[in-house]
Design an enzyme around this catalytic site. Sequence first.
Site, mmCIF file in Angstrom:
data_model
loop_
_atom_site.group_PDB
_atom_site.id
_atom_site.type_symbol
_atom_site.label_atom_id
_atom_site.label_comp_id
_atom_site.label_asym_id
_atom_site.label_seq_id
_atom_site.Cartn_x
_atom_site.Cartn_y
_atom_site.Cartn_z
ATOM 1 N N LEU A 124 1.004 -1.366 -0.084
ATOM 2 C CA LEU A 124 -0.118 -0.160 -0.248
ATOM 3 C C LEU A 124 0.573 1.326 0.031
ATOM 4 O O LEU A 124 0.618 1.558 -0.771
ATOM 5 C CB LEU A 124 -1.387 -0.088 1.527
ATOM 6 C CG LEU A 124 -2.423 0.945 1.459
ATOM 7 C CD1 LEU A 124 -3.075 0.911 0.410
ATOM 8 C CD2 LEU A 124 -2.662 0.999 2.515
ATOM 9 N N ARG A 267 21.521 -8.445 39.629
ATOM 10 C CA ARG A 267 22.759 -7.294 39.507
ATOM 11 C C ARG A 267 22.409 -7.185 41.287
ATOM 12 O O ARG A 267 21.287 -6.163 41.314
ATOM 13 C CB ARG A 267 21.900 -6.572 38.696
ATOM 14 C CG ARG A 267 23.534 -5.286 38.326
ATOM 15 C CD ARG A 267 24.620 -5.430 38.706
ATOM 16 N NE ARG A 267 25.122 -4.202 38.106
ATOM 17 C CZ ARG A 267 26.763 -3.870 37.201
ATOM 18 N NH1 ARG A 267 26.814 -5.317 36.832
ATOM 19 N NH2 ARG A 267 26.389 -2.671 37.666
ATOM 20 N N GLU A 362 0.650 0.849 10.539
ATOM 21 C CA GLU A 362 -0.347 -0.370 10.285
ATOM 22 C C GLU A 362 -1.135 1.143 10.937
ATOM 23 O O GLU A 362 -2.183 0.391 11.452
ATOM 24 C CB GLU A 362 -0.106 -0.929 11.379
ATOM 25 C CG GLU A 362 0.539 -2.203 9.940
ATOM 26 C CD GLU A 362 0.002 -3.974 10.546
ATOM 27 O OE1 GLU A 362 -1.565 -4.720 11.215
ATOM 28 O OE2 GLU A 362 0.547 -4.301 10.141
HETATM 29 C C1 LIG Z 1 9.589 -1.318 9.507
HETATM 30 C C2 LIG Z 1 8.041 -1.033 8.817
HETATM 31 C C3 LIG Z 1 7.134 -1.851 7.986
HETATM 32 C C4 LIG Z 1 6.573 -1.466 7.246
HETATM 33 N N1 LIG Z 1 5.383 -2.672 6.031
HETATM 34 C C5 LIG Z 1 4.640 -2.229 5.558
HETATM 35 C C6 LIG Z 1 4.112 -3.476 4.661
HETATM 36 O O1 LIG Z 1 4.539 -4.100 4.954
HETATM 37 N N2 LIG Z 1 3.097 -2.787 3.787
HETATM 38 C C7 LIG Z 1 2.463 -1.010 3.229
HETATM 39 O O2 LIG Z 1 1.480 -0.858 2.461
HETATM 40 N N3 LIG Z 1 3.333 -0.427 4.805
HETATM 41 C C8 LIG Z 1 4.330 -0.564 5.278
HETATM 42 N N4 LIG Z 1 4.619 0.217 5.718
HETATM 43 C C9 LIG Z 1 4.554 1.468 5.849
HETATM 44 C C10 LIG Z 1 4.079 2.000 7.069
HETATM 45 O O3 LIG Z 1 2.655 1.577 7.124
HETATM 46 C C11 LIG Z 1 3.965 3.659 6.763
HETATM 47 O O4 LIG Z 1 5.351 3.476 7.137
HETATM 48 C C12 LIG Z 1 3.289 4.164 8.124
HETATM 49 O O5 LIG Z 1 1.481 3.769 7.685
HETATM 50 C C13 LIG Z 1 3.071 5.587 8.053
HETATM 51 O O6 LIG Z 1 3.806 6.276 6.325
HETATM 52 P P1 LIG Z 1 4.890 7.502 5.808
HETATM 53 O O7 LIG Z 1 5.764 6.274 6.565
HETATM 54 O O8 LIG Z 1 4.565 7.742 4.128
HETATM 55 O O9 LIG Z 1 4.732 8.082 7.014
HETATM 56 P P2 LIG Z 1 4.009 9.680 6.360
HETATM 57 O O10 LIG Z 1 2.777 9.114 6.674
HETATM 58 O O11 LIG Z 1 5.071 10.922 5.647
HETATM 59 O O12 LIG Z 1 3.678 10.547 8.179
HETATM 60 C C14 LIG Z 1 4.618 11.174 9.384
HETATM 61 C C15 LIG Z 1 4.372 11.706 10.332
HETATM 62 O O13 LIG Z 1 3.039 12.508 9.888
HETATM 63 C C16 LIG Z 1 2.141 12.125 10.657
HETATM 64 N N5 LIG Z 1 0.421 12.293 9.665
HETATM 65 C C17 LIG Z 1 0.501 12.397 8.767
HETATM 66 N N6 LIG Z 1 -1.031 12.679 8.253
HETATM 67 C C18 LIG Z 1 -1.154 12.887 9.876
HETATM 68 C C19 LIG Z 1 -2.748 13.019 9.969
HETATM 69 N N7 LIG Z 1 -4.080 13.486 9.136
HETATM 70 N N8 LIG Z 1 -2.923 14.280 11.071
HETATM 71 C C20 LIG Z 1 -1.717 13.879 12.325
HETATM 72 N N9 LIG Z 1 -0.969 13.215 11.724
HETATM 73 C C21 LIG Z 1 0.031 13.255 10.576
HETATM 74 C C22 LIG Z 1 2.347 10.707 10.802
HETATM 75 O O14 LIG Z 1 1.978 10.666 12.057
HETATM 76 C C23 LIG Z 1 3.739 11.334 11.626
HETATM 77 O O15 LIG Z 1 4.147 10.746 12.886
HETATM 78 C C24 LIG Z 1 6.400 -0.562 7.557
HETATM 79 C C25 LIG Z 1 7.010 0.931 8.273
HETATM 80 C C26 LIG Z 1 7.741 0.576 8.015
HETATM 81 C C27 LIG Z 1 8.698 1.009 8.994
#
Ligand SMILES: Cc1cc2nc3c(=O)[nH]c(=O)nc-3n(C[C@H](O)[C@H](O)[C@H](O)COP(=O)(O)OP(=O)(O)OC[C@H]3O[C@@H](n4cnc5c(N)ncnc54)[C@H](O)[C@@H]3O)c2cc1C
Length: 379
Positions: A124, A267, A362
């Site tokens: 996704l 410890r 997630e």
């Molecule tokens: C180890 C690992 C495994 C993963 N596995 C999968 C997988 O198998 N499949 C998959 O599809 N994805 C996967 N992911 C992705 C993961 O689901 C996303 O990283 C997560 O959903 C956040 O998206 P982003 O990294 O793009 O952050 P962003 O969406 O860019 O968010 C950045 C920050 O802004 C905040 N933010 C964004 N929008 C809002 C809002 N509307 N209100 C308040 N705060 C907000 C977020 O909470 C976050 O703190 C994985 C990630 C990791 C690190």
Amino acid sequence: MDFSITKDDEAAATAFDRFCQDKIAPRAAKADATSTFPKETWGDLKEIGFFESFYEGDYGLGLSWVQRCMMEESLAKACASTFLTACAHIGLCGAPLFYFGTPEQKQRWLRPLVDVSTIGCFGLTEPGCGTDAAAIKTRAKKSGKGWVLSGEKALITNAPIADFAVVFAVTDPEAGYGGVTMFGVDLKKPGVTRSAPYPKMGLRSSPTGGLIFEEVALNDDDVIGEVGQGFIHAMQTLELGRIGMCHFGIGIAEAAYDCARKYATERTAFGKPLARLQAVHFKIADMKIEIDAARMMARRVAWMKSKGEMVGPMASIAKTYATEMAVRVADAAVQIHGGWGYTTDFAAERYLRDARLGPIGEGTSEIQRELIARDLLAE
Ligand SMILES: Cc1cc2nc3c(=O)[nH]c(=O)nc-3n(C[C@H](O)[C@H](O)[C@H](O)COP(=O)(O)OP(=O)(O)OC[C@H]3O[C@@H](n4cnc5c(N)ncnc54)[C@H](O)[C@@H]3O)c2cc1C
């Protein structure tokens, strides 16, 4: 609320926990240190029926939600990387097939996932968006009796090793949420490439990477569910994933608690074990209070699920609490270990690194709070 299980089910859960501690936990530190996906663990998990614990009928054992949760907790406690990898494979990737797939798709794609003859992933997130999942750019264009898929997925658990992916793509750019469709993609198809595994802070034996699709030809019967329903199917799948993430947190926190408790009794400082110092007492007690609270919340969700109730905000509440709790508990475990907690001689630092994914993956804690508040404030 009734979380009770039969004596037989309890015995099965205890046996699975013992299996996890005997077979999986001893491999976790080395797999993390070498960032190696422990393949032999999957063979063992298959033998004990873990991959059949998710579904019912032809594709599973039909366990209760509470039983399943107990198993997930045991697995995360033994090795959080193995939990993430196995649950992305059978949960995130398998659930869309089980709940929305045709009988033929189940036979073609879910059967090999359950048998572990293929490895699956859930695509996704993209380089440009994660939380804002409706902003995905991956595109599937209609072409004769099929589709042409182009785009890129990022941060995908199992991408570097997977054979099959559930992939979300825009099929109607004008239709917003209703313009996303879910596809099953054989990753051996021409036009599919992958990034190298990303080096990560934690969960290092769970490979994470990107998938690139360059004009990949798909058939009409590669659409899972209905055209245009992909966003809804993704959210339904992630709701199930949130229940899993509760147990990710609880399992890691239990492991951190166990190692802190052991260290505190062994410890000595100022002529007595750490465990006799009031400051350590309070930490140990707080760890247990938090773990128990998280477990109760997660069990409530499992119980609601088993009664067929909508769990939406309850799953968000439980996921947020359990995953943030795991970071606090793992941090307390490092603190109780003092300077040694900062070294890789003890597992506490790994638990803290692993736990840190929980409030991100997630659905971040921020978006969970949004969902909870929207529900509370709805007219
Ligand atoms: C180890 C690992 C495994 C993963 N596995 C999968 C997988 O198998 N499949 C998959 O599809 N994805 C996967 N992911 C992705 C993961 O689901 C996303 O990283 C997560 O959903 C956040 O998206 P982003 O990294 O793009 O952050 P962003 O969406 O860019 O968010 C950045 C920050 O802004 C905040 N933010 C964004 N929008 C809002 C809002 N509307 N209100 C308040 N705060 C907000 C977020 O909470 C976050 O703190 C994985 C990630 C990791 C690190």
